[in-house]
Design an enzyme around this catalytic site. Sequence first.
Site, PDB file in Angstrom:
ATOM      1  N   GLY A  35       0.818  -1.211   0.000  1.00 51.87           N
ATOM      2  CA  GLY A  35       0.000   0.000   0.000  1.00 51.87           C
ATOM      3  C   GLY A  35       0.850   1.258   0.000  1.00 51.87           C
ATOM      4  CG  HIS A  38       5.165   5.411  -5.020  1.00 53.65           C
ATOM      5  ND1 HIS A  38       5.736   4.729  -6.075  1.00 53.65           N
ATOM      6  CD2 HIS A  38       5.714   4.874  -3.899  1.00 53.65           C
ATOM      7  CE1 HIS A  38       6.615   3.861  -5.615  1.00 53.65           C
ATOM      8  NE2 HIS A  38       6.601   3.906  -4.296  1.00 53.65           N
ATOM      9  CG  HIS A  41       3.298   0.928  -5.619  1.00 55.11           C
ATOM     10  ND1 HIS A  41       3.609   1.975  -4.796  1.00 55.11           N
ATOM     11  CD2 HIS A  41       3.852  -0.176  -5.063  1.00 55.11           C
ATOM     12  CE1 HIS A  41       4.318   1.531  -3.767  1.00 55.11           C
ATOM     13  NE2 HIS A  41       4.479   0.233  -3.906  1.00 55.11           N
ATOM     14  CD  GLN A  65       7.992  -6.928   3.990  1.00 60.02           C
ATOM     15  OE1 GLN A  65       7.206  -7.780   3.586  1.00 60.02           O
ATOM     16  NE2 GLN A  65       8.609  -6.085   3.169  1.00 60.02           N
ATOM     17  CD  GLN A 164      16.272  -3.914 -11.568  1.00 62.82           C
ATOM     18  OE1 GLN A 164      15.834  -4.930 -12.094  1.00 62.82           O
ATOM     19  NE2 GLN A 164      17.411  -3.892 -10.873  1.00 62.82           N
ATOM     20  CB  VAL A 192       8.682   5.119 -11.499  1.00 60.30           C
ATOM     21  CG1 VAL A 192       8.105   6.471 -11.908  1.00 60.30           C
ATOM     22  CG2 VAL A 192       8.077   4.005 -12.349  1.00 60.30           C
ATOM     23  CB  SER A 201      10.710   5.115  -1.753  1.00 61.42           C
ATOM     24  OG  SER A 201      10.475   4.675  -0.432  1.00 61.42           O
ATOM     25  CB  SER A 202       5.738   3.986   0.457  1.00 60.12           C
ATOM     26  OG  SER A 202       5.285   3.222  -0.622  1.00 60.12           O
TER      27      SER A 202
HETATM   28  O1  PAF Z   1       8.092  -4.671  -1.959  1.00 63.15           O
HETATM   29  C1  PAF Z   1       7.123  -4.698  -1.170  1.00 63.15           C
HETATM   30  O2  PAF Z   1       6.260  -3.826  -1.171  1.00 63.15           O
HETATM   31  C2  PAF Z   1       7.019  -5.830  -0.157  1.00 63.15           C
HETATM   32  O3  PAF Z   1       8.273  -6.249   0.259  1.00 63.15           O
HETATM   33  C3  PAF Z   1       6.208  -7.026  -0.692  1.00 63.15           C
HETATM   34  C4  PAF Z   1       6.833  -7.642  -1.918  1.00 63.15           C
HETATM   35  C5  PAF Z   1       4.788  -6.574  -1.015  1.00 63.15           C
HETATM   36  C6  PAF Z   1       6.116  -8.104   0.403  1.00 63.15           C
HETATM   37  O4  PAF Z   1       5.538  -7.613   1.569  1.00 63.15           O
END
Ligand code: PAF
Length: 300
Positions: A35, A38, A41, A65, A164, A192, A201-202
Amino acid sequence: MAIKLVTTAAELRAESARLLAEKRGSSQGLVPTMGALHTGHAALARTAVEQNDVVVASIFVNPLQFGEAADLERYPRTLDADMALLDAEGVDLVFAPSVDEVYPGGEPLVRVTSGPLGEKWEGASRPGHFDGALTVVAKLLHYGLPGGPAADGGAAAYRAYFGQKDAQQLALVKRMVADLSFPVDIVAVSTVRNAEGLALSSRNRFLSEEEREAALALSRALRLLESHALANEPLELDTAVALVESQPLVKLDYFDVVDPRTLEPLAENCKETPFRGEGLAIIAAQVGPVRLIDNVPLSS
Ligand code: PAF
């Protein structure tokens, strides 16, 4: 909005089967995200929509993570805006499960281990990060499988889309899929950047104006290496490192040139001799409250 929101794996499977049948489709694409979407995505979603009949985007902030609880807490949650962005790109379904849906028994005992490839670079600064990311990617790749057959009765093609920009994550996902025989094609989508070159990046939203300006040193340094590689010149990595280190607001973590698949440094190929072949320049730095990563593929 034409896009539909589902929150359980069972609903996702049923909706996928329905859409494949309704569209007489033969392929499904999955765009896994956390989520706070930007333009980067949007590019993933657009590519998936171009290449597949049915497209699912997942939105799940994966606790496994994140290192510090505070980082997990402050990760932006913007579901309505995310849905609007995905709808505009033509995505059919959003899968936004709860933590309980994904981890019904609490933290999983059995996880995917990223191995030595997950312990270097980002993994060295964020221990356990890639084990957590690969574990949820494995689950998402299962959830996102086409829920029914293709229109001709055969198996629908299945593709998943990764940026990437997260080069190490991409290399690890490709290895997991190959090593564990997942029935999915992994498609990489180029980074991008904003008009000044900063990779989207978010987390960029947490940078002040001054920090945002300082952060441009990363992409400038990468561009310098790219131009040397294209001209078959020695990369002069030290000059690029000095460019980044001249910014007091940027605390460099690593900056190197590596093999794009193994992420091992190309030590012989990047210092004083003209650059030949393929490589990946990777960089990470702390800028104010944000850890930034970026990379650029090199070829001569
Ligand atoms: O790149 C991300 O946004 C996250 O690491 C992913 C691949 C959705 C896994 O949580």
